[in-house]
Write a protein that holds these residues in place. Structure first.
Motif, PDB file in Angstrom:
ATOM      1  N   GLY A 146       3.893   7.693  -4.329  1.00 40.42           N
ATOM      2  CA  GLY A 146       2.500   8.093  -5.334  1.00 40.42           C
ATOM      3  C   GLY A 146       1.891   6.945  -5.756  1.00 40.42           C
ATOM      4  O   GLY A 146       0.346   7.076  -5.860  1.00 40.42           O
ATOM      5  N   LEU A 147       2.413   5.702  -6.247  1.00 39.57           N
ATOM      6  CA  LEU A 147       1.817   4.558  -6.346  1.00 39.57           C
ATOM      7  C   LEU A 147       0.780   4.183  -5.167  1.00 39.57           C
ATOM      8  O   LEU A 147      -0.479   3.727  -5.454  1.00 39.57           O
ATOM      9  CB  LEU A 147       2.464   3.627  -6.957  1.00 39.57           C
ATOM     10  N   LEU A 148       1.346   4.219  -4.225  1.00 40.09           N
ATOM     11  CA  LEU A 148       0.607   3.890  -2.887  1.00 40.09           C
ATOM     12  C   LEU A 148      -0.648   4.521  -2.774  1.00 40.09           C
ATOM     13  O   LEU A 148      -1.538   4.187  -2.288  1.00 40.09           O
ATOM     14  CB  LEU A 148       1.394   3.348  -1.605  1.00 40.09           C
ATOM     15  N   SER A 149      -0.362   5.969  -2.745  1.00 41.81           N
ATOM     16  CA  SER A 149      -1.308   6.982  -2.794  1.00 41.81           C
ATOM     17  C   SER A 149      -2.414   6.647  -3.502  1.00 41.81           C
ATOM     18  O   SER A 149      -3.776   6.991  -3.107  1.00 41.81           O
ATOM     19  CB  SER A 149      -0.808   8.376  -2.559  1.00 41.81           C
ATOM     20  N   HIS A 200      -9.211   3.318  -3.690  1.00 37.61           N
ATOM     21  CA  HIS A 200      -9.604   2.592  -2.579  1.00 37.61           C
ATOM     22  C   HIS A 200      -9.429   1.022  -2.555  1.00 37.61           C
ATOM     23  O   HIS A 200     -10.241   0.368  -2.317  1.00 37.61           O
ATOM     24  CB  HIS A 200     -11.170   3.026  -2.284  1.00 37.61           C
ATOM     25  N   LEU A 201      -7.882   0.812  -2.738  1.00 41.38           N
ATOM     26  CA  LEU A 201      -7.840  -0.711  -2.589  1.00 41.38           C
ATOM     27  C   LEU A 201      -7.775  -0.974  -1.170  1.00 41.38           C
ATOM     28  O   LEU A 201      -7.314  -0.306  -0.333  1.00 41.38           O
ATOM     29  CB  LEU A 201      -6.639  -0.904  -3.372  1.00 41.38           C
ATOM     30  N   ARG A 202      -7.658  -2.472  -0.962  1.00 44.97           N
ATOM     31  CA  ARG A 202      -7.515  -3.028   0.407  1.00 44.97           C
ATOM     32  C   ARG A 202      -6.053  -3.358   0.692  1.00 44.97           C
ATOM     33  O   ARG A 202      -5.649  -3.451   1.793  1.00 44.97           O
ATOM     34  CB  ARG A 202      -8.313  -4.126   0.188  1.00 44.97           C
ATOM     35  N   ARG A 203      -5.454  -3.798  -0.530  1.00 49.37           N
ATOM     36  CA  ARG A 203      -4.262  -4.354  -0.307  1.00 49.37           C
ATOM     37  C   ARG A 203      -3.165  -4.117  -1.483  1.00 49.37           C
ATOM     38  O   ARG A 203      -3.674  -4.111  -2.782  1.00 49.37           O
ATOM     39  CB  ARG A 203      -4.173  -5.695   0.051  1.00 49.37           C
ATOM     40  N   TYR A 261      12.004 -11.102  -3.015  1.00 52.58           N
ATOM     41  CA  TYR A 261      11.384 -10.541  -1.914  1.00 52.58           C
ATOM     42  C   TYR A 261       9.675 -10.137  -2.314  1.00 52.58           C
ATOM     43  O   TYR A 261       9.752  -9.600  -3.602  1.00 52.58           O
ATOM     44  CB  TYR A 261      11.923  -9.469  -1.269  1.00 52.58           C
ATOM     45  N   GLU A 262       8.812 -10.400  -1.489  1.00 52.19           N
ATOM     46  CA  GLU A 262       7.472  -9.857  -1.778  1.00 52.19           C
ATOM     47  C   GLU A 262       7.264  -8.897  -0.554  1.00 52.19           C
ATOM     48  O   GLU A 262       7.435  -9.309   0.613  1.00 52.19           O
ATOM     49  CB  GLU A 262       6.497 -10.914  -1.817  1.00 52.19           C
ATOM     50  N   TYR A 263       6.854  -7.862  -1.189  1.00 44.96           N
ATOM     51  CA  TYR A 263       6.367  -6.805   0.069  1.00 44.96           C
ATOM     52  C   TYR A 263       4.787  -6.524  -0.113  1.00 44.96           C
ATOM     53  O   TYR A 263       4.245  -6.771  -1.273  1.00 44.96           O
ATOM     54  CB  TYR A 263       7.054  -5.286  -0.353  1.00 44.96           C
ATOM     55  N   ALA A 264       4.141  -5.956   0.799  1.00 44.41           N
ATOM     56  CA  ALA A 264       2.800  -5.499   0.952  1.00 44.41           C
ATOM     57  C   ALA A 264       2.375  -4.461   1.833  1.00 44.41           C
ATOM     58  O   ALA A 264       3.219  -4.378   2.765  1.00 44.41           O
ATOM     59  CB  ALA A 264       1.972  -6.767   1.370  1.00 44.41           C
ATOM     60  N   LEU A 265       1.134  -3.875   1.640  1.00 42.74           N
ATOM     61  CA  LEU A 265       0.685  -2.891   2.597  1.00 42.74           C
ATOM     62  C   LEU A 265      -0.905  -3.047   2.674  1.00 42.74           C
ATOM     63  O   LEU A 265      -1.367  -2.946   1.339  1.00 42.74           O
ATOM     64  CB  LEU A 265       1.212  -1.576   2.312  1.00 42.74           C
ATOM     65  N   LEU A 266      -1.275  -2.923   3.541  1.00 49.27           N
ATOM     66  CA  LEU A 266      -2.735  -2.895   3.758  1.00 49.27           C
ATOM     67  C   LEU A 266      -3.382  -1.537   4.204  1.00 49.27           C
ATOM     68  O   LEU A 266      -2.672  -0.574   4.382  1.00 49.27           O
ATOM     69  CB  LEU A 266      -3.448  -3.588   5.005  1.00 49.27           C
ATOM     70  N   ASP A 267      -4.478  -1.041   3.443  1.00 52.37           N
ATOM     71  CA  ASP A 267      -5.125   0.123   3.571  1.00 52.37           C
ATOM     72  C   ASP A 267      -5.153   0.919   4.895  1.00 52.37           C
ATOM     73  O   ASP A 267      -4.712   1.983   5.040  1.00 52.37           O
ATOM     74  CB  ASP A 267      -6.424   0.299   2.937  1.00 52.37           C
ATOM     75  N   HIS A 268      -5.408   0.052   5.994  1.00 54.01           N
ATOM     76  CA  HIS A 268      -5.395   0.656   7.213  1.00 54.01           C
ATOM     77  C   HIS A 268      -3.868   0.886   7.724  1.00 54.01           C
ATOM     78  O   HIS A 268      -3.688   1.836   8.529  1.00 54.01           O
ATOM     79  CB  HIS A 268      -6.229  -0.317   8.480  1.00 54.01           C
ATOM     80  N   TRP A 294      -1.685   1.888   5.842  1.00 50.97           N
ATOM     81  CA  TRP A 294      -1.226   3.404   5.032  1.00 50.97           C
ATOM     82  C   TRP A 294      -2.006   4.506   5.750  1.00 50.97           C
ATOM     83  O   TRP A 294      -1.434   5.562   5.894  1.00 50.97           O
ATOM     84  CB  TRP A 294      -1.993   3.164   3.618  1.00 50.97           C
ATOM     85  N   ARG A 295      -3.257   4.325   6.100  1.00 51.56           N
ATOM     86  CA  ARG A 295      -3.988   5.416   6.733  1.00 51.56           C
ATOM     87  C   ARG A 295      -3.517   5.694   7.864  1.00 51.56           C
ATOM     88  O   ARG A 295      -3.367   6.944   8.254  1.00 51.56           O
ATOM     89  CB  ARG A 295      -5.481   4.863   6.674  1.00 51.56           C
ATOM     90  N   ASN A 296      -2.737   4.791   8.621  1.00 46.09           N
ATOM     91  CA  ASN A 296      -2.166   5.120  10.020  1.00 46.09           C
ATOM     92  C   ASN A 296      -1.038   5.859   9.870  1.00 46.09           C
ATOM     93  O   ASN A 296      -0.561   6.696  10.934  1.00 46.09           O
ATOM     94  CB  ASN A 296      -1.820   3.797  10.894  1.00 46.09           C
ATOM     95  N   ASN A 297      -0.155   5.762   8.857  1.00 47.53           N
ATOM     96  CA  ASN A 297       0.823   6.435   8.732  1.00 47.53           C
ATOM     97  C   ASN A 297       0.864   7.713   7.677  1.00 47.53           C
ATOM     98  O   ASN A 297       1.681   8.633   7.454  1.00 47.53           O
ATOM     99  CB  ASN A 297       2.088   5.531   8.068  1.00 47.53           C
TER     100      ASN A 297
END
Length: 189
Positions: A120-123, A130-133, A175-182, A184-187
């Motif tokens: 939900g936070l990522l969404s 409309h964040l990038r990362r 640990y550090e984790y990350a995700l990019l907007d593209h 997220w959109r691909n999944n």
């Protein structure tokens, strides 16, 4: 600089993520200061007035999009989503990144609510703000958070060796984790 509105309320799995209300503060304080919840937190206790001030300023903040998570009308956790600037040379777009975190009531652990909250936070970060990362971190020994972040689709980018101090365990890995907007959109088309 763009002006953003709250992404809440929003549904995520079985949870309703919503803005905090003043009558939520006692329950949020109890959760935030619960020793079981705080075992892996760097900030292990928050004074009641400090928490009250922090949470009541969220509705007017243009960088803090924290929320509470409800299940069947009961608060089961809270999510943190802060907008930050990334690294870059002058002229770089500002506030294109988010840092997220979460806390869950121990009685509700193991039911997928942590993953629902993280998703939900990522969404909110990607679909509404409309964040990038988006980045998140956890103690390497906190296997519950490791599972949540990985199930939510985040990628482990860093393993910090003895990068933080734990009162009971001494120097521990993170640990550090990350995700990019593209990504997220691909999944999540």
């Amino acid at each position: 600089m763009r002006v953003l509105t709250s992404p809440w309320p929003a549904s995520s799995g079985a949870l309703l993520l919503r803005d905090v209300r003043s009558n939520d503060l006692a329950q949020i304080l109890a959760l935030r200061n619960n020793p079981v919840v705080n075992h892996f937190m760097l900030r292990t206790r928050v004074e009641p007035e400090t928490l009250r001030q922090e949470w009541l300023t969220i509705p007017t903040s243009d960088t803090d999009f924290s929320c509470v998570a409800q299940f069947d009308g009961e608060i089961v956790g809270m999510g943190f989503l802060d907008l930050v600037d990334g690294m870059g040379q002058p002229g770089m777009p500002q506030r294109t990144q988010g840092v997220m975190g979460y806390m869950l009531e121990p009685d509700f652990a193991g039911r997928g609510f942590g993953t629902d909250l993280a998703r939900g936070l990522l969404s909110a970060a990607f679909d509404r703000l409309h964040l990038r990362r988006v980045m998140a971190s956890c103690n390497a020994d906190n296997m519950a958070s490791v599972r949540v972040l990985e199930k939510a689709g985040m990628r482990r980018e860093q393993h910090g060796i003895q990068d933080s101090w734990h009162a009971e365990l001494g120097w521990v890995d993170g640990y550090e984790y990350a995700l990019l907007d593209h990504e997220w959109r691909n999944n999540h088309p």
